[in-house]
Design a protein around this motif. Structure first.
Motif, PDB file in Angstrom:
ATOM      1  N   ILE A  79      51.307  42.231  40.091  1.00  0.00           N
ATOM      2  CA  ILE A  79      49.915  42.154  40.552  1.00  0.00           C
ATOM      3  C   ILE A  79      49.834  41.353  41.849  1.00  0.00           C
ATOM      4  CG2 ILE A  79      47.570  41.427  39.968  1.00  0.00           C
ATOM      5  CD1 ILE A  79      48.669  43.787  38.336  1.00  0.00           C
ATOM      6  N   GLN A  80      49.167  41.932  42.846  1.00  0.00           N
ATOM      7  CA  GLN A  80      49.010  41.288  44.150  1.00  0.00           C
ATOM      8  C   GLN A  80      47.523  41.204  44.507  1.00  0.00           C
ATOM      9  OE1 GLN A  80      51.450  43.278  47.093  1.00  0.00           O
ATOM     10  NE2 GLN A  80      53.060  43.717  45.574  1.00  0.00           N
ATOM     11  N   THR A  81      47.226  40.540  45.640  1.00  0.00           N
ATOM     12  CA  THR A  81      45.841  40.334  46.057  1.00  0.00           C
ATOM     13  C   THR A  81      45.094  41.650  46.217  1.00  0.00           C
ATOM     14  OG1 THR A  81      46.482  38.287  47.171  1.00  0.00           O
ATOM     15  CG2 THR A  81      44.379  39.268  47.802  1.00  0.00           C
ATOM     16  N   LYS A  82      45.787  42.657  46.722  1.00  0.00           N
ATOM     17  CA  LYS A  82      45.128  43.950  46.942  1.00  0.00           C
ATOM     18  C   LYS A  82      44.639  44.576  45.642  1.00  0.00           C
ATOM     19  CE  LYS A  82      49.527  46.510  46.961  1.00  0.00           C
ATOM     20  NZ  LYS A  82      49.285  47.209  45.677  1.00  0.00           N
ATOM     21  N   ASP A  83      45.238  44.172  44.506  1.00  0.00           N
ATOM     22  CA  ASP A  83      44.850  44.754  43.223  1.00  0.00           C
ATOM     23  C   ASP A  83      43.539  44.190  42.692  1.00  0.00           C
ATOM     24  OD1 ASP A  83      47.201  46.380  42.930  1.00  0.00           O
ATOM     25  OD2 ASP A  83      48.318  44.544  42.482  1.00  0.00           O
ATOM     26  N   LEU A  84      43.030  43.126  43.316  1.00  0.00           N
ATOM     27  CA  LEU A  84      41.770  42.549  42.845  1.00  0.00           C
ATOM     28  C   LEU A  84      40.629  43.561  42.905  1.00  0.00           C
ATOM     29  CD1 LEU A  84      41.946  39.002  44.480  1.00  0.00           C
ATOM     30  CD2 LEU A  84      42.349  39.597  42.083  1.00  0.00           C
ATOM     31  N   ALA A  85      40.714  44.497  43.848  1.00  0.00           N
ATOM     32  CA  ALA A  85      39.668  45.513  43.980  1.00  0.00           C
ATOM     33  C   ALA A  85      39.605  46.445  42.776  1.00  0.00           C
ATOM     34  CB  ALA A  85      39.901  46.327  45.255  1.00  0.00           C
ATOM     35  N   LEU A  86      40.686  46.474  42.000  1.00  0.00           N
ATOM     36  CA  LEU A  86      40.735  47.353  40.840  1.00  0.00           C
ATOM     37  C   LEU A  86      40.069  46.754  39.604  1.00  0.00           C
ATOM     38  CD1 LEU A  86      44.451  48.528  41.221  1.00  0.00           C
ATOM     39  CD2 LEU A  86      42.373  49.685  42.037  1.00  0.00           C
ATOM     40  N   PHE A  87      39.771  45.450  39.660  1.00  0.00           N
ATOM     41  CA  PHE A  87      39.176  44.795  38.495  1.00  0.00           C
ATOM     42  C   PHE A  87      37.734  45.275  38.283  1.00  0.00           C
ATOM     43  CE2 PHE A  87      42.816  42.195  38.868  1.00  0.00           C
ATOM     44  CZ  PHE A  87      42.920  41.369  37.755  1.00  0.00           C
ATOM     45  N   ARG A  88      37.344  45.476  37.053  1.00  0.00           N
ATOM     46  CA  ARG A  88      35.982  45.859  36.719  1.00  0.00           C
ATOM     47  C   ARG A  88      35.126  44.643  36.338  1.00  0.00           C
ATOM     48  NH1 ARG A  88      37.088  50.547  32.348  1.00  0.00           N
ATOM     49  NH2 ARG A  88      34.839  50.208  32.008  1.00  0.00           N
TER      50      ARG A  88
END
Length: 515
Positions: A51-60
């Motif tokens: 998990i990286q910073t860019k994956d934060l956008a995937l959080f609901r």
């Protein structure tokens, strides 16, 4: 003083879908549960490696997104919010190992988290089918206005909300804000895994742990306290007193206070035989504030009235080990450690607890209460020299009843057996009790035999003088009514047992000893 065991009022709440909240917050369980896949387990304390910073956008869920962001940035404080909690021996386990159980803390796993009234999220790791729950006690509960505190219709005991937890996402509703504790007790705690629990909502109050913190930490915890209560624990003690009184009486002295409590309890465990036989439990005895009565013991431990005078007695380390404050704590803690019914047969509830009080009060440098109150002379006059002869149980003065029990300690300490009571207590732990209720008097005769065996001494004359061999009916009230019938046969069997052992007589008359 030993009062009826109050179980308190319990509430059970577990909500696993979003709903209204009195605090104005609401959480969507489905979104939170979906986002737990970004973490290594259901407690969401650690992100998966990829998990990286860019994956934060995937959080609901905004809640878990913020946690993930903090973990990635290295600034998410998991000290209190996300910890692992061990299992403690259950009352059943304690009863099995040391014949005790009732009165040890039911709030061992302090979280240091304050949850306000309303909806909160609690994230739990794998429980392996263990039962765990959150406890939110109302430490500061007071009687209704206009009601005499000791006559509170709600009783004197702690009231608490209990909320069961399951693995993963728990959305809970807190009825009344308070400090939170994880209840995790097991009949075989050595086989039970630690369970991670994460509190992403709520506020950090923290708690003092004498094994990790110093007086600087103590003062910082007082200064930053969110709740009116601060938790503190040592090796054997747990206290929950108001921040107000800690600031007044314990500023810069938290370490000393906890050390003094631990020292007193270690002395208790010494005469109980738990030190010698390596059976000291990991469970602590809880001392807490209450607003109903000066001082008492119940199922939750020891309670002290929350006013300036009483709090000074229990929160000032220079005071707590001296005189009446020392006696008070030792007496109430002694109630927790009484073996029932083997040395607490009818008539001894307010007596055998003071074997601990006498021992520890002396070890802390205080004078003998029996000596200062002249109970040795009073007891001889009223019991030993009585005409007609009586049982020690028939003397209404509980301190007079204590005298023969303490004289046994004085005699064997003087004559090469300083572990006398430690060995007696261990023998009682290793044997079934001899009877309960109106048959509990049979434990007196078991006690006589054990004392003679442990001391390798014929104590027949000593017990005769104090009326342990009184034959007839004994009626007394000791938190309930007792009606004992002591028969010639019970006495003859005990005396014959001692005679067969062919033990030596005492080197001096123990009934004449005093300290």
């Amino acid at each position: 003083m030993n009062f009826p065991r109050f179980s308190g009022t319990f509430f059970l709440t577990l909500v696993i879908s979003a709903g209204s909240s009195t605090s104005g917050m609401s959480y969507n369980a489905r979104d939170i549960k979906s986002d737990t896949s970004f973490f290594t387990d259901g407690s969401c304390r650690e992100l998966r490696k990829q998990i990286q910073t860019k994956d934060l956008a995937l959080f609901r869920s905004e809640l878990l997104r913020n946690i993930a962001r903090g973990l990635l940035d290295g600034n998410y404080d998991t000290t209190y919010r996300a910890a692992s909690y061990p299992a403690y021996p259950s009352p059943q386990a304690l009863q099995r190992t040391i014949k005790l159980g009732d009165g040890f803390s039911r709030y061992e796993n302090i979280t240091g988290i304050f949850l306000g009234k309303g909806e909160h999220v609690v994230l739990t790791g794998e429980t392996n089918d263990r039962k765990i729950s959150l406890l939110i006690p109302d430490w500061m509960r007071k009687p209704p206005p206009g009601i005499e505190p000791s006559k509170d219709p709600n009783g004197w005991g702690l009231k608490r909300q209990e909320i069961m937890l399951r693995p993963g996402v728990n959305i809970i509703k807190v009825e009344k804000g308070g400090l939170v504790y994880l209840s995790y007790y097991d009949n075989h705690p050595e086989q039970a895994p630690s369970i991670p629990v994460h509190f992403p909502t709520g506020k950090v109050n923290g708690y003092f742990d004498a094994s990790k913190h110093d007086n600087g930490d103590w003062n910082r915890l007082l200064d930053n306290a969110i709740a009116p209560i601060l938790d503190a624990r040592g090796k054997h003690i747990q206290v929950a007193y108001p921040v107000e009184w800690f600031n007044m009486h314990t500023r810069g002295k938290g370490v000393e206070l906890i050390q003094n409590y631990d020292t007193m309890l270690l002395h208790h465990y010494t005469i109980l035989g738990l030190v010698k036989y390596r059976k000291i439990p990991p469970n602590r005895i809880l001392a807490r504030v209450n607003y109903n009565y000066y001082m008492f013991r119940d199922r939750d431990g020891v309670a002290y009235f929350g006013n300036k005078g009483t709090m000074r007695m229990v929160a000032n380390p220079e005071v707590v080990t001296k005189g009446d404050p020392c006696w008070g704590f030792c007496h109430e803690a002694g109630h927790v450690l009484q073996l029932r019914p083997q040395i607490t047969w009818g008539g001894l509830t307010e007596v055998s607890c003071n074997i601990f009080s006498m021992y520890t009060r002396g070890k802390m440098g205080n004078e003998s209460r029996l000596a200062s109150q002249k109970n040795y002379a009073k007891a001889r006059r009223k019991i030993v020299d009585s005409d007609p002869r009586i049982s020690y149980l028939q003397d209404p003065d509980v301190f007079n009843r204590l005298v023969p029990f303490w004289q046994l300690h004085l005699y064997f300490q003087k004559n090469g057996k300083p572990d006398f009571y430690a060995d007696v207590m261990e023998e009682m732990r290793n044997r079934p009790d001899a009877g309960r209720g109106n048959d509990s008097i049979r434990n007196q005769f078991q006690f006589i035999r054990i004392c003679c065996d442990v001391g390798e001494t014929d104590l027949t004359d000593f017990f005769e003088k104090w009326g342990f061999f009184y034959v007839g009916e004994i009626k007394l009230k000791d938190y309930r009514n007792y009606h004992f019938v002591v028969t010639e046969e019970m006495v003859a069997e005990t005396k014959a047992y001692i005679t067969r052992k062919n033990y030596r007589k005492p080197a001096e008359d123990p009934s004449l000893l005093s300290d």
